[in-house]
Design an enzyme around this catalytic site. Structure first.
Site, PDB file in Angstrom:
ATOM      1  N   ASP A 234      16.079 -11.192  -1.515  1.00 41.61           N
ATOM      2  CA  ASP A 234      17.443 -10.853  -1.912  1.00 41.61           C
ATOM      3  C   ASP A 234      17.925  -9.554  -1.292  1.00 41.61           C
ATOM      4  OD1 ASP A 234      17.829 -13.145  -3.335  1.00 41.61           O
ATOM      5  OD2 ASP A 234      17.561 -12.253  -5.320  1.00 41.61           O
TER       6      ASP A 234
ATOM      7  N   GLU B   2      -7.556 -13.273   3.353  1.00 37.64           N
ATOM      8  CA  GLU B   2      -8.337 -12.031   3.398  1.00 37.64           C
ATOM      9  C   GLU B   2      -9.457 -11.978   2.366  1.00 37.64           C
ATOM     10  OE1 GLU B   2      -5.538  -8.836   3.069  1.00 37.64           O
ATOM     11  OE2 GLU B   2      -4.359  -9.833   1.529  1.00 37.64           O
TER      12      GLU B   2
ATOM     13  N   HIS C 214       0.796  -1.229   0.000  1.00 36.46           N
ATOM     14  CA  HIS C 214       0.000   0.000   0.000  1.00 36.46           C
ATOM     15  C   HIS C 214       0.829   1.281   0.000  1.00 36.46           C
ATOM     16  CE1 HIS C 214      -3.571  -2.403   0.612  1.00 36.46           C
ATOM     17  NE2 HIS C 214      -3.054  -2.953   1.695  1.00 36.46           N
TER      18      HIS C 214
ATOM     19  N   ARG D 178       6.121  -7.126   3.269  1.00 39.86           N
ATOM     20  CA  ARG D 178       4.878  -7.524   2.609  1.00 39.86           C
ATOM     21  C   ARG D 178       4.986  -7.098   1.148  1.00 39.86           C
ATOM     22  NH1 ARG D 178      -1.185  -6.348   4.621  1.00 39.86           N
ATOM     23  NH2 ARG D 178      -0.535  -4.157   4.568  1.00 39.86           N
TER      24      ARG D 178
ATOM     25  N   ASP E 283      -9.985  -6.502   4.552  1.00 40.43           N
ATOM     26  CA  ASP E 283     -10.288  -7.142   3.278  1.00 40.43           C
ATOM     27  C   ASP E 283     -11.185  -8.364   3.468  1.00 40.43           C
ATOM     28  OD1 ASP E 283      -9.026  -5.580   1.229  1.00 40.43           O
ATOM     29  OD2 ASP E 283      -7.097  -6.223   2.026  1.00 40.43           O
TER      30      ASP E 283
ATOM     31  N   GLN F 153      -1.467 -14.382   3.541  1.00 39.79           N
ATOM     32  CA  GLN F 153      -2.618 -13.640   4.061  1.00 39.79           C
ATOM     33  C   GLN F 153      -3.935 -14.268   3.608  1.00 39.79           C
ATOM     34  OE1 GLN F 153      -1.268  -9.234   3.419  1.00 39.79           O
ATOM     35  NE2 GLN F 153      -2.563  -9.390   5.245  1.00 39.79           N
TER      36      GLN F 153
END
Length: 269
Positions: free
Chosen positions: A94, A160, A57, A80, A186, A158
């Site tokens: 990485d 959701e 987000h 995330r 969500d 997740q």
């Protein structure tokens, strides 16, 4: 890459993984806004055992995430990722993330792909490059490092959506998935009860996720907005809790302080 030296890359056991294996509650936090090199250490100094840097987000670039991960000490840095994709997952690992969180996981096939992209052969298909950020820039025993990287970093999926909830037991059964993490807004949106966190169907969904995690030896996680919510989740079997996010923790603390200053100021007039 075959060049080696006597140096050793980081191959310590994950403190978060060890704590969960011992049945302990693990508490960390989310970071969405304050992309400062000090934020990870501030969170760690406050007691956070992990910090999840959000790339879903925020719009943060991998360069920004790399700096945040590299300057986080004492707490484990997770990322995330913005989507389910090989590049998003491998790049997060990485740059040095000790765990990845993937949104909107809805099927066994999706979970298996996530695990495959996160792990080196023979457990997956993660691309190999060594002596870089993820292994501390150390040229060493690359085979031993890959074994470590296939077992210690966490994979958080997740749950959701209603599709994810329907498949949660199968997702939990996928080898390599470590955490089932409820995305509460969500999930309630998908269930047709947006923001109704006291709704019995939502509470039943929480129990369903916790039960699936427990039955497969995995862990249930959640971002709690208050200590009361966190306590409710722990009672339901959740063991990995992110307490709030940087912008809300800051705003709430600042608001409480300002209200108190105004209150005492009026009392002395």
């Amino acid at each position: 890459m075959s060049i080696t030296s006597h140096d050793q890359p980081p191959r310590d056991r994950s403190p978060v993984r060890q704590a969960m294996e011992r049945g302990k509650l693990v508490v960390g936090t989310f970071v969405f806004e304050f992309a400062t090199p000090g934020i990870g250490r501030l969170a760690s100094g406050a007691g956070a055992e992990f910090v999840i840097y959000d790339a879903e987000h925020t719009g943060w670039s991998y360069e920004t995430l790399r700096t945040l991960v590299a300057t986080t000490h004492g707490a484990e840095p997770y990322v995330r990722v913005p989507e389910t994709g090989r590049s998003a997952i491998s790049r997060a690992l990485d740059i040095g993330a000790r765990g990845i969180m993937v949104p909107m996981v809805e099927s066994t096939e999706q979970a298996e792909a996530i695990v495959s992209w996160a792990k080196y052969p023979p457990d997956g298909v993660r691309g190999a490059a060594f002596g870089m950020a993820h292994d501390g820039y150390v040229r060493s025993d690359n085979i031993a490092y890959m074994r470590w990287a296939n077992t210690e970093p966490l994979i958080l999926t997740q749950i959701e959506t209603t599709r994810g909830l329907a498949a949660v037991d199968a997702i939990a059964a996928v080898a390599g998935v470590d955490v089932l993490w409820v995305g509460h807004y969500d999930l309630t949106n998908s269930m047709g009860i947006p923001g109704q966190f006291d709704h019995p169907d939502y509470r039943a969904a929480l129990d369903q996720v916790a039960a699936a995690a427990n039955s497969h030896g995995k862990y249930a996680g959640f971002m709690a907005g208050s200590p009361a919510e966190a306590h409710m989740l722990v009672e339901r079997g959740f063991s990995l809790i992110a307490y709030g996010g940087d912008l809300w923790v800051y705003q709430d603390a600042l608001r409480a302080g300002i209200v108190e200053v105004h209150g005492r100021g009026r009392a002395t007039r």
